[in-house]
Design an enzyme around this catalytic site. Structure first.
Site, mmCIF file in Angstrom:
data_model
loop_
_atom_site.group_PDB
_atom_site.id
_atom_site.type_symbol
_atom_site.label_atom_id
_atom_site.label_comp_id
_atom_site.label_asym_id
_atom_site.label_seq_id
_atom_site.Cartn_x
_atom_site.Cartn_y
_atom_site.Cartn_z
ATOM 1 N N GLU A 30 -7.077 31.117 15.223
ATOM 2 C CA GLU A 30 -8.350 30.436 14.982
ATOM 3 C C GLU A 30 -9.465 31.375 15.440
ATOM 4 O O GLU A 30 -9.378 31.982 16.509
ATOM 5 C CB GLU A 30 -8.284 29.099 15.729
ATOM 6 C CG GLU A 30 -9.428 28.698 16.528
ATOM 7 C CD GLU A 30 -9.123 27.461 17.425
ATOM 8 O OE1 GLU A 30 -8.035 26.855 17.362
ATOM 9 O OE2 GLU A 30 -9.993 27.139 18.220
ATOM 10 N N HIS B 6 -2.558 23.085 23.987
ATOM 11 C CA HIS B 6 -1.758 22.293 23.051
ATOM 12 C C HIS B 6 -0.378 21.944 23.615
ATOM 13 O O HIS B 6 0.645 22.352 23.050
ATOM 14 C CB HIS B 6 -1.557 23.063 21.742
ATOM 15 C CG HIS B 6 -2.823 23.409 21.019
ATOM 16 N ND1 HIS B 6 -2.874 24.368 20.023
ATOM 17 C CD2 HIS B 6 -4.067 22.912 21.117
ATOM 18 C CE1 HIS B 6 -4.109 24.449 19.550
ATOM 19 N NE2 HIS B 6 -4.858 23.586 20.205
ATOM 20 N N ASN C 291 -3.180 23.721 14.832
ATOM 21 C CA ASN C 291 -3.691 22.826 15.875
ATOM 22 C C ASN C 291 -3.055 21.440 15.707
ATOM 23 O O ASN C 291 -2.900 20.955 14.594
ATOM 24 C CB ASN C 291 -5.211 22.728 15.773
ATOM 25 C CG ASN C 291 -5.855 24.080 15.585
ATOM 26 O OD1 ASN C 291 -5.587 24.747 14.596
ATOM 27 N ND2 ASN C 291 -6.673 24.481 16.505
HETATM 28 P P1 FAE Z 1 -4.115 12.980 24.870
HETATM 29 O O1 FAE Z 1 -5.168 13.096 23.846
HETATM 30 O O2 FAE Z 1 -4.006 14.041 25.912
HETATM 31 O O3 FAE Z 1 -4.337 11.565 25.598
HETATM 32 C C1 FAE Z 1 -3.601 11.155 26.715
HETATM 33 C C2 FAE Z 1 -4.480 10.265 27.581
HETATM 34 O O4 FAE Z 1 -3.672 9.634 28.558
HETATM 35 C C3 FAE Z 1 -5.568 11.008 28.342
HETATM 36 O O5 FAE Z 1 -6.808 10.376 28.119
HETATM 37 C C4 FAE Z 1 -5.136 10.895 29.803
HETATM 38 O O6 FAE Z 1 -6.223 10.872 30.708
HETATM 39 C C5 FAE Z 1 -4.355 9.611 29.803
HETATM 40 N N1 FAE Z 1 -3.346 9.519 30.866
HETATM 41 C C6 FAE Z 1 -2.461 10.467 31.247
HETATM 42 N N2 FAE Z 1 -1.646 9.991 32.224
HETATM 43 C C7 FAE Z 1 -2.013 8.683 32.435
HETATM 44 C C8 FAE Z 1 -1.544 7.669 33.320
HETATM 45 N N3 FAE Z 1 -0.506 7.865 34.139
HETATM 46 N N4 FAE Z 1 -2.184 6.481 33.301
HETATM 47 C C9 FAE Z 1 -3.245 6.256 32.462
HETATM 48 N N5 FAE Z 1 -3.722 7.210 31.608
HETATM 49 C C10 FAE Z 1 -3.104 8.397 31.596
HETATM 50 O O7 FAE Z 1 -2.686 12.842 24.224
HETATM 51 N N6 FAE Z 1 -6.121 20.050 18.915
HETATM 52 C C11 FAE Z 1 -6.451 20.181 17.605
HETATM 53 O O8 FAE Z 1 -5.716 19.684 16.737
HETATM 54 N N7 FAE Z 1 -7.603 20.813 17.235
HETATM 55 C C12 FAE Z 1 -8.450 21.386 18.155
HETATM 56 O O9 FAE Z 1 -9.508 21.938 17.799
HETATM 57 C C13 FAE Z 1 -8.099 21.300 19.536
HETATM 58 N N8 FAE Z 1 -8.868 21.886 20.490
HETATM 59 C C14 FAE Z 1 -8.550 21.680 21.818
HETATM 60 C C15 FAE Z 1 -9.392 22.204 22.798
HETATM 61 C C16 FAE Z 1 -9.132 21.944 24.135
HETATM 62 C C17 FAE Z 1 -10.016 22.524 25.189
HETATM 63 C C18 FAE Z 1 -8.030 21.120 24.504
HETATM 64 C C19 FAE Z 1 -7.744 20.802 25.941
HETATM 65 C C20 FAE Z 1 -7.191 20.613 23.528
HETATM 66 C C21 FAE Z 1 -7.433 20.895 22.193
HETATM 67 N N9 FAE Z 1 -6.612 20.377 21.192
HETATM 68 C C22 FAE Z 1 -6.929 20.564 19.871
HETATM 69 C C23 FAE Z 1 -5.387 19.634 21.531
HETATM 70 C C24 FAE Z 1 -5.520 18.116 21.326
HETATM 71 O O10 FAE Z 1 -6.708 17.631 21.918
HETATM 72 C C25 FAE Z 1 -4.277 17.430 21.912
HETATM 73 O O11 FAE Z 1 -3.146 17.928 21.217
HETATM 74 C C26 FAE Z 1 -4.315 15.918 21.785
HETATM 75 O O12 FAE Z 1 -5.430 15.371 22.454
HETATM 76 C C27 FAE Z 1 -3.045 15.281 22.323
HETATM 77 O O13 FAE Z 1 -3.048 13.908 21.948
HETATM 78 P P2 FAE Z 1 -2.135 12.859 22.703
HETATM 79 O O14 FAE Z 1 -2.354 11.539 22.076
HETATM 80 O O15 FAE Z 1 -0.761 13.391 22.802
#
Ligand code: FAE
Length: 521
Positions: free
Chosen positions: A376, A461, A499
């Site tokens: 990217e 990721h 991504n």
């Molecule tokens: P996620 O979105 O991480 O949600 C999990 C939630 O559970 C979070 O809000 C936590 O705070 C919460 N949590 C965790 N443990 C607990 C607990 N014990 N009790 C209550 N709450 C809890 O999971 N992906 C792309 O496709 N495109 C991009 O451009 C991209 N850029 C990124 C840039 C950065 C800086 C980062 C960090 C990630 C990026 N990603 C990108 C990755 C993407 O945001 C990530 O794969 C998803 O957010 C994961 O989704 P989930 O639903 O697995």
């Protein structure tokens, strides 16, 4: 509470949903969702539409209240307490500039970006209502269908590409940038330089969709509305044009009147209840991270959507400590970093990349089939000319790590080793060595330390840890415990070739449809 209002393009409007109190100890809920990221938001919306009452538990903040500067989120140039999860010093992914360390002290606070350290890798994750959607770059990429069998071999690809990827893209509000605007937009000079260099070396250069509101970006660049993407807003939240989950799935879920959310609440245990269903222990925390209340609630069904790391850590600990002993031995396994590795290139003086760089990437270099890397073209929104091209590569790194319970420390360890990133570096070099040779340029050595080329210490990721069709059945039902489900990135065995969030969303759409049909009818 988020239930009282919805954020739209930075404007706040009252919604029909009444304010919701945090979950009360002793209460019973039909469906409890742990986490409010992609998997959790899809789950809550679809369950609510099917008539099921849902409570979402989120350890991070609601992110609905402006700070003293009038903004909800800080930008990357001026990180403050809002920026990091319970750290006293920032841990910026690019730790150095011109070789000098740029991290700074901040008050300890339940900020938005968690840089979670394991022995061999730092895993960046979003914290708050909306999970990773709050912090990410919005790149919304559907993998090429020809590569799907490498990603999720047990899933019917044609169903995914005809039904669930389109559903996810529509739900997330994914669109393409207007290319004729892009060709002349000063904020995408860095991408056009990236294109020129990629194409001169013969690499396929692709536009990738995003969830950013492009008409908002056109207006902010023109100076007509408050600046957001062109004001370095990414990593620590985005105040205006990015359609994070609070604006789509979560807003829709709350509008059903069946979904409540408890921010600053962390699930610490899920145990079978003697009366059927599950007893869930939840710690309420304050913004210093201290526990202010411990609550016990019961739920008929529990959906783990705490992200790859959050879900894996919970399941591994609950199995090892005898709370959920019947989880199978696949729990904790199959974790990968999506092959993330970062690097910068130093361009010639005649190739400036621009002082204003949109924080939302729009393009990539696809050398997956030939070299195992999809790079990217990322912004460096420093506000000054850097003559640097910056890249986050997603590579076919073959290594997979495992989470395990460490009884001595009372923590969950991850077996990832920093040296495993060498495979990713080798794959990324298939692109950048060639471009450097062609252009007569060199790698930047000042962004990740003193004379350090590769950002090989981190991932954005995280994927895997409760892999589909191994730790769960082929739709996310955890083996050994009817009524427990996994709905997030931990289902995906370590790599999505691009991504990941569109794939996480599409898989959640697929699985919850099956669960509603078969388990809730
Ligand atoms: P996620 O979105 O991480 O949600 C999990 C939630 O559970 C979070 O809000 C936590 O705070 C919460 N949590 C965790 N443990 C607990 C607990 N014990 N009790 C209550 N709450 C809890 O999971 N992906 C792309 O496709 N495109 C991009 O451009 C991209 N850029 C990124 C840039 C950065 C800086 C980062 C960090 C990630 C990026 N990603 C990108 C990755 C993407 O945001 C990530 O794969 C998803 O957010 C994961 O989704 P989930 O639903 O697995």
């Amino acid at each position: 509470m988020l239930g009282a209002a919805t954020v739209l393009g930075g404007q706040r409007r009252a919604s029909a949903a009444p304010p919701v109190a945090p979950i009360a100890s002793g209460s019973h809920v039909p469906a409890l969702v742990i986490g409010t990221g992609y998997g959790g938001s899809v789950t809550a919306l679809r369950l609510a539409q099917a008539g099921v009452d849902v409570h979402m538990i989120e350890m991070g903040m609601a992110w609905d209240t402006p700070g003293s500067d009038g903004k909800i989120f800080a930008n990357t140039r001026t990180p403050d307490q809002r920026s990091y999860w319970l750290r006293t010093k920032t841990k910026q992914p690019l730790s150095n500039f011109l070789g000098f360390p740029i991290d700074k002290n901040i008050p300890k606070y339940t900020g938005i970006l968690d840089a979670e350290d394991f022995a061999g890798i730092t895993v960046y994750q979003g914290r708050g209502v909306g999970g990773g959607s709050l912090v990410n770059g919005g790149m919304a990429v559907t993998p090429q269908q020809s590569r799907f069998s490498q990603i999720l071999p047990s899933v019917n690809a044609s169903e995914m590409y005809s039904v669930y990827y389109p559903r996810a893209n529509a739900g997330l509000g994914v669109t393409n940038v207007n290319q004729s605007w892009w060709e002349n937009a000063s904020c995408y000079q860095y991408s056009r330089v990236g294109r020129k260099h990629a194409q001169r070396s013969g690499f396929p250069y692709v536009f990738v969709p995003n969830v950013y509101d492009w008409s908002y970006m056109e207006q902010e660049l023109a100076g007509n509305v408050p600046k957001s993407a062109v004001n370095a807003e990414v990593l620590y939240g985005n105040n205006h044009g990015k359609k994070h989950l609070q604006k789509n799935y979560i807003a829709q879920a709350e509008a059903t009147g069946r979904v409540a959310i408890s921010p600053l609440h962390k699930v610490t245990s899920v145990a079978p209840a003697s009366t059927g269903g599950y007893t869930v222990t939840v710690e309420q925390i304050n913004t210093a991270g201290d526990t202010v209340a411990t609550k016990t609630v019961t739920a008929d069904r529990v959906f783990f959507a705490a992200g790859s790391v959050g879900t894996s850590k919970l399941l591994v600990r609950l199995k090892a400590t005898g709370v959920l002993p019947n989880l199978n031995n696949e729990v904790g396994k199959g974790w990968g970093d999506n092959g993330n590795v970062m690097c910068g290139r130093a361009n010639h003086l005649w190739d400036p990349t621009g002082t204003v760089q949109s924080s939302m990437p729009t393009t990539g270099i696809d050398n997956w089939d030939a070299g195992g890397a999809f790079a990217e073209v990322a912004p460096l929104p420093t506000g000054i000319e850097t003559w640097a091209s910056f890249y986050l590569s997603i590579t076919a790194n073959p290594h997979r790590a495992e989470f395990s319970w460490n009884a001595a420390t009372g923590k969950v360890d991850l077996s990832w080793q920093t040296s495993w990133k060498q495979s990713s570096i080798t794959m990324a070099k298939t692109i950048f060595d060639k471009i450097n040779k062609k252009e007569g340029t060199i790698y930047r050595t000042d962004l990740f330390g003193v004379y350090k080329i590769w950002g090989d210490h981190l991932t954005y990721h995280p994927l895997g840890g409760a892999v589909l069709n191994k730790a769960t059945d082929n739709h996310g039902r955890l083996h050994g415990y009817p009524g427990l489900y996994v709905m997030d990135g931990s289902l995906i065995p370590g790599n999505t070739t691009v991504n990941p969030f569109v794939t996480i969303t599409a898989l959640a759409e697929r699985n919850i449809e099956n669960i509603i049909l078969n388990d809730l009818a």
